[in-house]
Design an enzyme around this catalytic site. Structure first.
Site, PDB file in Angstrom:
ATOM      1  N   HIS A  89       0.819  -1.218   0.000  1.00 33.77           N
ATOM      2  CA  HIS A  89       0.000   0.000   0.000  1.00 33.77           C
ATOM      3  C   HIS A  89       0.850   1.263   0.000  1.00 33.77           C
ATOM      4  CE1 HIS A  89       0.201  -0.267   4.565  1.00 33.77           C
ATOM      5  NE2 HIS A  89       0.276   1.045   4.424  1.00 33.77           N
ATOM      6  N   ASP A 226       1.092  -7.787   2.128  1.00 37.39           N
ATOM      7  CA  ASP A 226       1.277  -6.335   1.975  1.00 37.39           C
ATOM      8  C   ASP A 226       2.768  -5.990   1.922  1.00 37.39           C
ATOM      9  OD1 ASP A 226       0.934  -3.625   1.850  1.00 37.39           O
ATOM     10  OD2 ASP A 226      -0.407  -3.476   3.566  1.00 37.39           O
ATOM     11  N   SER A 661       3.861   1.920   8.721  1.00 37.79           N
ATOM     12  CA  SER A 661       3.649   1.035   7.578  1.00 37.79           C
ATOM     13  C   SER A 661       4.966   0.832   6.845  1.00 37.79           C
ATOM     14  CB  SER A 661       2.626   1.643   6.616  1.00 37.79           C
ATOM     15  OG  SER A 661       1.340   1.641   7.163  1.00 37.79           O
TER      16      SER A 661
END
Length: 726
Positions: A89, A226, A661
């Site tokens: 992402h 991810d 992240s």
């Protein structure tokens, strides 16, 4: 979970607790520790097997030298050829910009089998922390005798800017930034190296990288791959350079060793990363403002925007791709905000904060010296938030209007350029235009990349209708000027949008970029309804600014005092709230009980992907190779033997937030064993309050990353580059 497994899990937790107590190690309350605080920790007692200086060594090379901030996320170098691992992402917007209906990398993924095949990651840069220095005395020394809140804040901002200018002048190779560690109290100068050329190397199929979609976002159990790989490039002389085919891979001072064996339950783990923003040292009034205004307004607005854009995106593949990044960002925020709302109400944080503040107020009033300095503190905070709450609807609307309606963003950029151009002396106007027009074009092109007229019209109407319903003390003048022309605001708004969008040439990106802004004369003489509407907006924002500055200056002073007196009351120093600067957090691979009778194990496996796939939910679709390989039990060296499967994601009780992240998850030896990408739904409240019982973060297991790369996408060459043997 069978009885034996449950007993084993509980026993391991109990043994760990006993071991911790016997070792003398005191469990943490929370912690996103700045570099300056790491030396105060005893990570050896917590489970670290390497020297603590190997994590951060200001006088030598250490693990922090392998960390990068990439596009607002964290990444880490994993080879001496500038290879970076981060989240899928985090690369999403760059993949979207590289995609077309003919080359849909967003859906199908992308693998560059040579450096020459790597694609420019447009809009992404890498920022590497070079050094830091406490400059609190320099910043606050400038306002020691200043009482006026607005003047105080302006002088603080000026002092920060001057420190930045001085640092960059002293070393032109760095980018300097002064970060406020504690609002109104502590300031640190960070020096960064910035790499401008970043390229996409490997991005998995969207059914892997975004498996579960919004159904599983912020949810455990999770089965999302991810991850993505990028590469940093520099000029041939080793200096940062913009994208060029002549650039060469960057050689980092340090890169992480990848450990393909992963972890086991209760293993010690730690993260280095760039967490975004937390607000844990704020009073009850701040939490109440978030719960009553910010979180519900923003999540409801983004929900409407996404419903609109998803409907419009069904036109064709090109429109779907164009709107994909904005939809994804909105969806992530709205689900996060709704999780926060649930969490705030669930633990009744406002009541907790009020109780804490009442005790703090009593401490102030019972101590003569403290009362003399801070006697009015709690009353001043309360009075300030009454003013802030009174304008909340209008302020939040103004904070969203330009990002919600793309053409107003275009109008704002053009109006700002026109105003700056008009302010130039006649002899300098053309030079100003020639120098600044390329930047204007770049800004407008970025807005048009995610612009779609039907979505813009519907979202603009929603914004206009919201503003028309505000009470007279919070009216938006630009909207009021329009709705006052008729008795039915909805009818007037519809007519205005039809007329304005029908006439405006701003809706034509080709015309704006290649004709309107190509000459000083055409841009300075052009006007239309959207530009006039934006002018009225800007005028009101400018009129509100002095009072806004006064409030922000006062808030800056009050929050600094609030933290100071609270530290005196509790007799301890606080860990500064996260602010996108490099931090360390540590903990253990561990499951948890989110609710009664619902223990969550810390690992998911490929089996879970297949199980979810039987539900018929399209967000649980997966590439067919996954089932074929699983049926054949073709796990290679990446199997976790006690699970007889490849672990996909795992849980740990570390303290993370947005910005973490892509952060590397490391084992006790400082080796990469996963990549952080999310939190469990109950942990969305981490920004306001962290608690070991419900705060769990989620990472993709390195064994799944390597399995997908080797078995699904045949990217064995990347494993070789990382030093992983099959």
């Amino acid at each position: 979970m069978n009885k034996k497994t449950l007993i084993t899990s509980l026993l391991s937790c109990s043994l760990l607790t006993i071991g911790v107590l016997q070792s003398g190690y005191k469990p943490w309350e929370e912690g996103m520790f700045p570099l300056s605080e790491i030396h105060k920790l005893d990570l050896k007692k917590a489970g670290l097997k390497i020297d603590q200086n190997d994590i951060y060594n200001p006088n030598g090379t250490s693990l922090v030298d392998a960390l990068v901030n990439v596009g607002g996320c964290t990444g880490s170098f994993i080879s001496d050829q500038g290879l970076i691992i981060t989240n899928h992402h985090c690369a999403f917007s760059a993949v979207q910009q590289a995609s077309t209906p003919e080359h849909d990398y967003l859906t199908n993924g992308f693998v560059a089998k040579s450096h020459e095949e790597e694609i420019e990651a447009k809009g992404l840069t890498c920022r590497i922390t070079d050094s830091y220095e406490d400059v609190s005395d320099k910043v606050l020394g400038a306002v020691a005798q200043i009482e006026d809140p607005a003047s105080r804040l302006q002088l603080i901002n000026n002092a920060m800017k001057n420190i930045v200018v001085e640092a960059e002048k002293k070393d032109p190779s760095i980018k300097a930034e002064v970060s406020e560690m504690f609002i109104g109290k502590t300031y640190v100068l960070f020096r960064y190296k910035t790499i401008q050329d970043v390229r996409l190397v490997y991005v998995p199929n969207r059914q892997i990288g975004e498996y579960g979609g919004e159904t599983d976002n912020w949810v455990w159990p999770r089965h999302t791959g991810d991850f993505s790989f990028m590469r940093a490039y520099v000029g041939k002389d080793g200096s940062p350079a913009k994208y060029s085919k002549d650039n060469v891979p960057y050689t980092p001072k340090k890169f992480l060793k990848v450990n393909p064996k992963g972890t086991a339950e209760e293993d010690f783990v730690f993260i280095l990363g760039y967490p975004g923003r937390t607000f844990r040292h704020r009073p009850a009034q701040f939490i109440e403002y978030q719960q009553k205004f910010v979180l519900p307004y923003t999540s409801d607005l983004y929900d409407f925007q996404n419903t609109t854009m998803e409907t419009v995106g069904k036109k064709n593949k090109a429109t779907e791709i164009k709107l994909a990044t904005r939809i994804k960002r909105n969806a992530n925020t709205l689900k996060n905000y709704r999780g926060k709302l649930q969490g705030l109400k669930g633990i009744d944080l406002i009541a907790q904060k009020k109780q804490e503040d009442a005790a703090l107020s009593q401490f102030i009033n019972n101590n003569a010296d403290v009362k003399a300095k801070y006697g009015s503190l709690m009353t001043d905070i309360d009075n300030l938030y009454k003013l802030i709450n009174g304008d909340a609807q209008r302020d939040l609307w103004l904070s969203q209007i330009y990002s919600s309606t793309s053409l107003l963003g275009v109008a704002r950029n053009i109006n700002l350029f026109k105003a700056a151009y008009d302010a130039q002396p006649a002899a300098q106007k053309q030079a100003f235009f020639d120098q600044n027009q390329p930047k204007l074009k770049q800004n407008l092109a970025a807005i048009y990349d995610a612009y779609e007229i039907d979505a813009d019209r519907k979202i603009f109407k929603r914004m206009m209708s919201d503003a028309a319903a505000f009470n007279f003390t919070q009216k938006v003048n630009a909207v009021d000027k329009i709705t006052s022309k008729g008795s039915n605001s909805n009818t007037v708004i519809d007519q205005y949008i039809d007329n304005t969008f029908g006439i405006s040439k701003l809706k034509d990106a080709e015309y704006v970029l290649n004709t309107l802004i190509q000459s000083a004369k055409s841009i300075s003489t052009y006007n239309d309804g959207l530009l006039l509407f934006e002018t009225d907006l800007s005028k009101q924002i400018a009129e509100l600014k002095p009072e806004k500055d006064r409030r922000e200056g006062l808030l800056n002073k009050l929050m600094g005092d609030y933290v100071n007196v609270k530290e005196k009351f509790l007799k301890k120093d606080f860990i500064p709230d996260a602010n996108s600067t490099l931090r360390l957090t540590y903990g253990y691979v561990r499951g948890y009980w989110p609710a009664d009778a619902s223990y969550m194990r810390p690992y998911t496996t490929i089996k879970g992907i297949l199980e979810k796939g039987t539900t018929g939910n399209p967000e649980f679709a997966y590439p067919p190779q996954i089932k074929a390989l699983w049926d054949a039990k073709d796990f290679g060296p990446f199997v976790k033997k006690d699970l007889n499967d490849v672990p996909v994601s795992f849980l740990y009780n570390m303290d993370t937030t947005g910005g973490n992240s892509g952060s590397p998850i490391m084992n006790a030896y400082g080796e990469l064993i996963g990549v952080n990408f999310d939190r469990a739904y109950g942990a969305t409240i981490n920004d306001y309050a962290w608690n070991e019982s419900y705060s769990r973060s989620i990472g993709v297991d390195i064994r799944y990353v390597l399995w997908v790369a080797a078995k699904i996408d045949k990217a064995d060459f990347l494993l070789t580059e990382m030093g992983v043997t099959l």
